[in-house]
Enzyme design. Structure first.
Site, PDB file in Angstrom:
ATOM      1  N   HIS A 186       0.758  -1.201   0.020  1.00  0.00           N
ATOM      2  CA  HIS A 186       0.011   0.021  -0.064  1.00  0.00           C
ATOM      3  C   HIS A 186       0.760   1.101  -0.108  1.00  0.00           C
ATOM      4  O   HIS A 186       1.968   1.313   0.773  1.00  0.00           O
ATOM      5  CB  HIS A 186      -0.966   0.023   1.370  1.00  0.00           C
ATOM      6  CG  HIS A 186      -2.148   0.867   1.201  1.00  0.00           C
ATOM      7  ND1 HIS A 186      -1.869   2.415   1.495  1.00  0.00           N
ATOM      8  CD2 HIS A 186      -3.380   0.865   1.197  1.00  0.00           C
ATOM      9  CE1 HIS A 186      -2.786   3.162   1.382  1.00  0.00           C
ATOM     10  NE2 HIS A 186      -3.823   2.151   1.024  1.00  0.00           N
ATOM     11  N   CYS A 237      -3.751   2.739  -4.678  1.00  0.00           N
ATOM     12  CA  CYS A 237      -4.694   3.516  -3.829  1.00  0.00           C
ATOM     13  C   CYS A 237      -4.870   4.928  -4.431  1.00  0.00           C
ATOM     14  O   CYS A 237      -4.001   6.019  -4.134  1.00  0.00           O
ATOM     15  CB  CYS A 237      -4.427   3.501  -2.248  1.00  0.00           C
ATOM     16  SG  CYS A 237      -5.370   4.506  -1.291  1.00  0.00           S
ATOM     17  N   HIS A 247      -7.680   0.424  -4.411  1.00  0.00           N
ATOM     18  CA  HIS A 247      -8.284   1.230  -3.604  1.00  0.00           C
ATOM     19  C   HIS A 247      -8.996   2.526  -4.305  1.00  0.00           C
ATOM     20  O   HIS A 247      -8.257   3.308  -4.782  1.00  0.00           O
ATOM     21  CB  HIS A 247      -7.722   1.710  -2.461  1.00  0.00           C
ATOM     22  CG  HIS A 247      -7.048   0.780  -1.305  1.00  0.00           C
ATOM     23  ND1 HIS A 247      -6.832   0.874  -0.159  1.00  0.00           N
ATOM     24  CD2 HIS A 247      -7.419  -0.471  -1.247  1.00  0.00           C
ATOM     25  CE1 HIS A 247      -6.500  -0.288   0.529  1.00  0.00           C
ATOM     26  NE2 HIS A 247      -6.870  -1.216  -0.075  1.00  0.00           N
ATOM     27  N   ASP A 301     -12.781   2.634  -1.049  1.00  0.00           N
ATOM     28  CA  ASP A 301     -12.072   2.989   0.104  1.00  0.00           C
ATOM     29  C   ASP A 301     -12.982   4.097   1.070  1.00  0.00           C
ATOM     30  O   ASP A 301     -14.192   3.947   0.756  1.00  0.00           O
ATOM     31  CB  ASP A 301     -10.679   3.894  -0.424  1.00  0.00           C
ATOM     32  CG  ASP A 301      -9.572   3.541   0.700  1.00  0.00           C
ATOM     33  OD1 ASP A 301     -10.040   2.815   1.849  1.00  0.00           O
ATOM     34  OD2 ASP A 301      -8.479   4.053   0.688  1.00  0.00           O
ATOM     35  N   HIS A 302     -12.178   4.625   2.010  1.00  0.00           N
ATOM     36  CA  HIS A 302     -13.118   5.427   2.879  1.00  0.00           C
ATOM     37  C   HIS A 302     -14.317   6.361   2.094  1.00  0.00           C
ATOM     38  O   HIS A 302     -14.259   6.759   0.895  1.00  0.00           O
ATOM     39  CB  HIS A 302     -12.245   6.662   3.463  1.00  0.00           C
ATOM     40  CG  HIS A 302     -10.997   6.151   4.035  1.00  0.00           C
ATOM     41  ND1 HIS A 302      -9.836   7.034   4.434  1.00  0.00           N
ATOM     42  CD2 HIS A 302     -10.371   4.779   4.312  1.00  0.00           C
ATOM     43  CE1 HIS A 302      -9.009   6.272   4.796  1.00  0.00           C
ATOM     44  NE2 HIS A 302      -9.210   4.981   4.706  1.00  0.00           N
ATOM     45  N   TYR A 322     -15.238   4.332   7.698  1.00  0.00           N
ATOM     46  CA  TYR A 322     -15.693   2.901   7.233  1.00  0.00           C
ATOM     47  C   TYR A 322     -17.119   2.488   7.666  1.00  0.00           C
ATOM     48  O   TYR A 322     -17.297   1.264   7.883  1.00  0.00           O
ATOM     49  CB  TYR A 322     -14.628   1.869   7.925  1.00  0.00           C
ATOM     50  CG  TYR A 322     -13.521   1.837   7.082  1.00  0.00           C
ATOM     51  CD1 TYR A 322     -13.313   1.108   5.998  1.00  0.00           C
ATOM     52  CD2 TYR A 322     -12.356   2.412   7.519  1.00  0.00           C
ATOM     53  CE1 TYR A 322     -12.215   0.965   5.547  1.00  0.00           C
ATOM     54  CE2 TYR A 322     -10.997   2.366   6.813  1.00  0.00           C
ATOM     55  CZ  TYR A 322     -10.891   1.711   5.784  1.00  0.00           C
ATOM     56  OH  TYR A 322      -9.702   1.551   4.908  1.00  0.00           O
TER      57      TYR A 322
HETATM   58  C1  DNO Z   1      -6.959   3.041   5.388  1.00  0.00           C
HETATM   59  C2  DNO Z   1      -5.918   1.949   4.644  1.00  0.00           C
HETATM   60  C3  DNO Z   1      -4.724   1.775   5.340  1.00  0.00           C
HETATM   61  C4  DNO Z   1      -4.327   0.344   4.799  1.00  0.00           C
HETATM   62  C5  DNO Z   1      -2.842  -0.096   5.186  1.00  0.00           C
HETATM   63  C6  DNO Z   1      -2.347  -1.072   4.444  1.00  0.00           C
HETATM   64  O1  DNO Z   1      -8.007   2.899   5.533  1.00  0.00           O
HETATM   65  O2  DNO Z   1      -6.368   1.856   3.540  1.00  0.00           O
HETATM   66  O3  DNO Z   1      -5.007   1.498   6.822  1.00  0.00           O
HETATM   67  O4  DNO Z   1      -5.147  -0.686   5.076  1.00  0.00           O
HETATM   68  O5  DNO Z   1      -2.006   1.081   5.251  1.00  0.00           O
HETATM   69  O6  DNO Z   1      -1.271  -1.690   4.879  1.00  0.00           O
END
Ligand code: DNO
Length: 349
Positions: free
Chosen positions: A198, A236, A265, A310-311, A324
């Site tokens: 990531h 991401c 992501h 993602d978020h 989340y």
């Molecule tokens: C945030 C996530 C990160 C991710 C880690 C991967 O929401 O994208 O916490 O899980 O960095 O290791």
């Protein structure tokens, strides 16, 4: 692409039953949360987790994350033990049939924000990063509570870590990541596990700690540490796209064509300075990332791997783990599926 959703296990108010009802949802992204960082993940625990998810008609598509012990990042002699444990965990995950593992190599802090519940004009709340606020924070005063930072260190532990990191500059961190990658990748290959690092979030140094997984040049340097599709990336959009210098769709296409994109992501961010941003809804018009371009890039290399919204913001009165909740992420999944279907059909006709 395979649409997936992050689930924080049995404690998560966003249950597997709810996730399954999101249209087009195929897989789950999760982890085992009660194993201390650095310890081996036992095969039976992984199998139990997988069975629970499959019982709900979903697949266990990605483990996010198997955290990397700080001693490995710092390069302490004790890293040997933790690297061996990491290898055993990968082997066990492979044996259980887990195809993808996400992890990161950020010193001390995982993703970092200055506020968790910044109120947007429409009354929803979002995570934001404001450079001037972060600059005034001192992690060693003990008052810091960081949103993405689940592992709470005691102040003395933090002080020790910061002392160790005084010897670790960017080049040293490259050396340490190189050492780690060369050790674990043969095991990942033999176990059929695709590793997906990531990017650093945000993609620049914070609190004086070095960050290296930050831009196209560094991602290129990273994949060249070990030449194998198992040594891949989590692309991401929200992390890499948080600085104006990174052209995320271009990077995605570039590394996708090299067969190094193992996980995606999708999140939007609205840049409010060169080092400040707000997380925004997935929709292109509300953020700085053109989500259609992201989808187009994935089509350009026929991406078949997992993607997750993602978020999200907190909307409709939902409370819970910042970033989340169910609703905004579900809207994100639906929007991404819509873009994907349209782009697929456009290319066929
Ligand atoms: C945030 C996530 C990160 C991710 C880690 C991967 O929401 O994208 O916490 O899980 O960095 O290791």
């Amino acid at each position: 692409m395979e649409m997936t959703f992050r689930w924080y296990g049995k404690e998560d108010p966003v249950t597997l039953e709810k996730i399954r009802q999101i249209p087009g949802m195929k897989g789950i992204v999760t982890a085992i949360y009660d194993i201390p960082v650095g310890e081996v993940w036992p095969l039976d625990k992984i199998q139990t987790l997988k069975a629970e998810i499959e019982k709900h008609g979903l697949e266990l598509s990605v483990i996010e994350s198997v955290p990397v012990h700080e001693d490995i990042k710092i390069g302490l002699p004790t890293r040997e033990k933790y690297i061996e444990n990491y290898k055993t965990t990968i082997k066990n995950l492979g044996e259980a049939g887990i195809p993808v593992v996400c992890y990161n190599f950020m010193p001390v802090f995982d993703w970092t924000r200055s506020s968790l519940d910044y109120e947007l004009e429409d009354g929803s709340t979002a995570l934001i990063f404001e450079e001037d606020v972060i600059e005034k924070m001192d992690p060693l005063t003990g008052e810091l509570s960081l949103p993405g930072w689940d592992s709470s260190y005691e102040i003395e532990e933090l002080q020790t870590l910061f002392d160790h990191y005084k010897q670790v500059d960017h080049e040293k961190l490259w050396e340490n990541i190189g050492y780690f990658i060369k050790e674990i990748m043969p095991v990942a290959e033999a176990s059929g596990v695709k590793m997906a690092i990531h990017p650093d979030d945000p993609p620049f140094d914070i609190f004086g700690l070095p960050r290296i997984i930050t831009n196209k040049e560094n991602l290129e340097r990273f994949i060249n540490l070990y030449d194998s599709p198992n040594n891949g990336l989590t692309m991401c959009s929200g992390s890499l796209g948080a600085v104006p210098e990174n052209d995320f769709p271009d990077m995605l296409r570039y590394f996708g064509k090299k067969n190094r994109v193992n996980f995606v992501h999708a999140r939007n961010v609205k840049l409010s300075g060169t080092r400040s941003f707000q997380e925004s809804p997935h929709l292109s018009e509300t953020g700085s990332i053109d989500m259609y371009e992201v989808i187009r890039a994935m089509k350009d290399f026929d991406y078949t791997g997992p993607i997750r919204p993602d978020h999200g913001r907190m909307i409709w009165g939902e409370t819970g783990k910042p970033g989340y909740g169910l609703y905004d992420r579900a809207l994100g999944a639906t929007y991404l599926n819509g873009l994907w279907e349209a782009e697929n059909k456009r290319r066929k006709y």
